[in-house]
Design a protein around this motif. Sequence first.
Motif, short mmCIF file in Angstrom:
data_model
loop_
_atom_site.label_atom_id
_atom_site.label_comp_id
_atom_site.label_asym_id
_atom_site.label_seq_id
_atom_site.Cartn_x
_atom_site.Cartn_y
_atom_site.Cartn_z
N PRO A 1 50.32 108.11 146.86
CA PRO A 1 49.16 107.25 147.04
C PRO A 1 49.35 105.90 146.36
O PRO A 1 50.01 105.80 145.35
CB PRO A 1 48.05 108.04 146.34
N ASN A 2 48.77 104.90 146.97
CA ASN A 2 48.81 103.58 146.33
C ASN A 2 47.55 103.43 145.53
O ASN A 2 46.50 103.15 146.08
CB ASN A 2 48.86 102.48 147.38
N ARG A 3 47.66 103.64 144.25
CA ARG A 3 46.46 103.57 143.45
C ARG A 3 46.50 102.35 142.57
O ARG A 3 47.53 101.92 142.12
CB ARG A 3 46.36 104.79 142.54
N ARG A 4 45.38 101.87 142.37
CA ARG A 4 45.26 100.73 141.47
C ARG A 4 44.35 101.15 140.34
O ARG A 4 43.14 101.12 140.46
CB ARG A 4 44.69 99.55 142.24
N VAL A 5 44.97 101.59 139.30
CA VAL A 5 44.16 102.08 138.19
C VAL A 5 43.69 100.89 137.36
O VAL A 5 44.49 100.05 136.96
CB VAL A 5 44.98 103.04 137.32
N ILE A 6 42.43 100.87 137.15
CA ILE A 6 41.87 99.76 136.39
C ILE A 6 41.56 100.24 135.00
O ILE A 6 40.94 101.28 134.82
CB ILE A 6 40.57 99.27 137.06
N GLU A 7 41.99 99.47 134.04
CA GLU A 7 41.66 99.83 132.67
C GLU A 7 40.27 99.30 132.36
O GLU A 7 40.00 98.11 132.51
CB GLU A 7 42.67 99.21 131.72
N VAL A 8 39.43 100.21 131.96
CA VAL A 8 38.05 99.79 131.73
C VAL A 8 37.90 99.32 130.29
O VAL A 8 37.69 100.11 129.39
CB VAL A 8 37.09 100.96 132.01
N THR A 9 38.04 98.06 130.12
CA THR A 9 37.80 97.49 128.79
C THR A 9 36.45 96.83 128.81
O THR A 9 35.77 96.82 129.84
CB THR A 9 38.87 96.44 128.46
N GLU A 10 36.08 96.31 127.69
CA GLU A 10 34.75 95.69 127.63
C GLU A 10 34.67 94.55 128.63
O GLU A 10 35.56 93.74 128.73
CB GLU A 10 34.53 95.14 126.22
N ARG A 11 33.56 94.54 129.33
CA ARG A 11 33.48 93.52 130.40
C ARG A 11 33.38 92.14 129.77
O ARG A 11 32.81 91.95 128.72
CB ARG A 11 32.26 93.78 131.28
N PRO A 12 33.97 91.19 130.44
CA PRO A 12 33.99 89.85 129.85
C PRO A 12 32.62 89.21 129.94
O PRO A 12 32.05 89.07 131.01
CB PRO A 12 35.00 89.10 130.73
N ASN A 13 32.10 88.83 128.80
CA ASN A 13 30.82 88.13 128.75
C ASN A 13 31.07 86.65 128.75
O ASN A 13 31.92 86.18 128.03
CB ASN A 13 30.11 88.50 127.44
N SER A 14 30.33 85.94 129.54
CA SER A 14 30.56 84.50 129.54
C SER A 14 30.12 83.95 128.19
O SER A 14 29.19 84.45 127.58
CB SER A 14 29.77 83.85 130.66
N PRO A 15 30.77 82.95 127.73
CA PRO A 15 30.45 82.45 126.38
C PRO A 15 29.01 81.99 126.28
O PRO A 15 28.38 81.61 127.26
CB PRO A 15 31.42 81.30 126.18
N TRP A 16 28.53 82.02 125.08
CA TRP A 16 27.13 81.75 124.82
C TRP A 16 26.71 80.39 125.37
O TRP A 16 25.64 80.25 125.96
CB TRP A 16 26.88 81.84 123.32
N LYS A 17 27.57 79.40 125.19
CA LYS A 17 27.20 78.06 125.63
C LYS A 17 26.97 78.01 127.14
O LYS A 17 26.05 77.38 127.62
CB LYS A 17 28.31 77.07 125.26
N GLU A 18 27.85 78.71 127.85
CA GLU A 18 27.68 78.74 129.30
C GLU A 18 26.38 79.38 129.69
O GLU A 18 25.67 78.94 130.59
CB GLU A 18 28.82 79.55 129.93
N ARG A 19 26.07 80.48 128.98
CA ARG A 19 24.83 81.18 129.31
C ARG A 19 23.63 80.30 129.00
O ARG A 19 22.63 80.32 129.73
CB ARG A 19 24.75 82.49 128.52
N LEU A 20 23.75 79.55 127.94
CA LEU A 20 22.65 78.64 127.61
C LEU A 20 22.45 77.62 128.73
O LEU A 20 21.32 77.36 129.15
CB LEU A 20 22.96 77.89 126.32
N GLN A 21 23.56 77.08 129.19
CA GLN A 21 23.47 76.08 130.25
C GLN A 21 22.81 76.67 131.49
O GLN A 21 21.92 76.09 132.10
CB GLN A 21 24.87 75.58 130.62
N LYS A 22 23.28 77.87 131.84
CA LYS A 22 22.74 78.53 133.04
C LYS A 22 21.26 78.79 132.87
O LYS A 22 20.47 78.61 133.79
CB LYS A 22 23.46 79.87 133.26
N ALA A 23 20.92 79.22 131.66
CA ALA A 23 19.51 79.55 131.42
C ALA A 23 18.66 78.29 131.52
O ALA A 23 17.54 78.33 132.05
CB ALA A 23 19.35 80.18 130.04
N GLN A 24 19.20 77.21 131.04
CA GLN A 24 18.40 75.99 131.12
C GLN A 24 18.21 75.57 132.56
O GLN A 24 17.14 75.14 132.96
CB GLN A 24 19.11 74.87 130.35
N GLU A 25 19.27 75.74 133.35
CA GLU A 25 19.16 75.36 134.76
C GLU A 25 18.17 76.25 135.49
O GLU A 25 17.45 75.80 136.38
CB GLU A 25 20.53 75.47 135.44
N SER A 26 18.15 77.51 135.11
CA SER A 26 17.25 78.42 135.80
C SER A 26 15.92 78.58 135.09
O SER A 26 15.15 79.48 135.39
CB SER A 26 17.91 79.78 135.99
#
Lengths: 481, 198
Positions: free
Chosen positions: A291-316
């Motif tokens: 089988p052609n499997r693509r095993v994904i290692e489940v590490t902690e999901r990448p959180n966008s940096p705080w500054k980006e989230r702030l920007q997005k929040a301000q826009e929305s």
Amino acid sequence: MKAEDKRNPKPSETELKRADFVFKCTFNVDRLAIDDKFPDKVDGIEVEKFFNKKVDKKTSNNLHLETNNTSKSLKIKIKKRASENVKDKDEVRDEVKAETAPSNVLRCKVKDEVRISENFSPKINLRTSENFKDEVKTKTAPSDILRYKDEVGISENVSPKINMRTSENFKDEVKTKTAPSDILHYKVIEKDEVRMSENVSPKIRTSENFKDEAKYEVKTKTAPSDILHCKVKDNARTCENISPKRLLDSHSFKRRKIIEENSIVGQNNITQKKEDFDEKEELRQDKSVKPNRRVIEVTERPNSPWKERLQKAQESDTLVLLSNLDPSYTSYEVEDLVWHTLKEKVEARMIESSPTSNTYYGRALIIFRTKDAAENAISELNRRCLILEGGRVVIARKGTVTDPAKQNTLTGHLSINRAARHKQSREMRDAVSTSHCSQPNTIEYAMAMEWTKHYYKSEACWEALREVEPISLPMNLPQSC
Amino acid sequence: MESSAEDYAAFEEKVKRTAYFDNMSPQVTESVIRSALDQFAIVKSVKFIPNNIGPNSLPQSALVELDSAKKVKQVIAMMKQYPFMMSGMPRPVRASASVMEMFDDRPIKPNRRMKCCWLDQTDPYFEVAMELKFVTRKHSAEITKMHELLLKEEEKLATQQAETLKVHYKKFRMIEGIMTDKTAHTLARKYNLAVADE
């Protein structure tokens, strides 16, 4: 199937040659006896279903291939699974409701997936299958799908064959209005296909169960093409064998993998579960198939940096600034505070205090989930008064963050515009100002002293402001509050 | 997410070991700080404080963890005595002791009980609370104004110093000029003065 039986459509020469097995006799589970004659009904399923199918022109090859094969081993499998099948039926029946909403279809799928994998909570699966539903955009006619599958079907990869076949069978189901009793029958057919593809039984189980759901989905009024799509994808997941050429499936499969990964991550014991799942897959794996499997290692999901989230929040418009908080609060405490008072789950960050700002008032930036939640919070805090310990009244207003464009130099950092630069030696040009303590015999020392004076002055100003400010409600928070 | 007493105590220790630097240029990076302070103490970690709210022209600030509280005191004392330049002149960097509130990832104080309550219109203190809100808003406006004023002062100082610097530079260029083309020497001979050959 039994070639000689009158009811059985005769297979062609090529089909006979290609067939791995030819049906000889049946084994009655009830009486535990071998029987030559094929009864009219097996567990309520008409015998025609067991026989070679009367097929479409287009799908003739594949269908014949599959229906030509039954064997003793197949029957034994039926026996083993008898009790389970019954259970399946009941379960599936329970799950089916009268409505025709696609979500019900998905719910059935969900329950089954849970049984199969045993590692995912139903919520996740629901989400993932719903995502699939979203992906099903094209409403191709069933025949189109079939055609497509035909083209792709004949590949080395084993399980896509299953996929294809299940969809075909499903199509058949769509045509006939099958009764619950047909479940078992289709299970059998499924086993045919699986048997032919030489896969181990657990796989059969999975695809069978999907067939169960398929049954009930027929009754619901979702477009058959949709269900087909969904089915294919589900099968893709359990079998995990997708050739990259299959645009329709692979894309959705990958998406599903990623979606699953994301949703899984939110749970505890993430990696452990994933390992379990992988192990199961390993167990199921047939040695003859790669089988052609693509095993994904489940590490902690990448959180966008705080500054980006702030920007997005301000826009929305979901960003709120709370002030007059106790400066000793931490971000977590602020989140808890908002949860208890405004009943909203938020992200909060306390703004760090600095000597150049007032340290009496604590401030925090809050990111709400939705714009409405943010607006409600602001209006609520404006309308009523939220009192903290020490008599502080919390104030809210819309948050604004500074433009992230950074300045290049600081006010006060001077540089000389050396017009005659080319006259200087190379060393001088390359010289970089290093960090150092300024010595008293330089011009920069004098200037630095001026700056230091300015610093002291500003500190004094802030001190003065601080003395004037602290005012709070002349009351202690009563215990009953 | 309460933390244990040990965690909190350990964090307090860390705070004591950390110095707060501000008035730094935006060009200052972690490596710059490290190389600058390595001469005085071992730098354990550097954390820049992001400027989310506030004018864009505010200087950068950072929390630098050194190896001991004593070193922190020494560094701060030294910086007060001699102006320390970092990536630019002549505005020096300011150092001070850090406090808990400067760390946004600080742990929660153990045994902390937070209480709050809502006041409705019917509450007798409601009017007072509304007044207080108004006063607090006024204060925050004052704070913002203070920031602006201080920034203006800084800009004024900077332009003034730039002028001074230009004048100084012109002066030194001129001196260099006459020394290199021997005008000074010629004049010195005429006036019977000695010219230092530096």
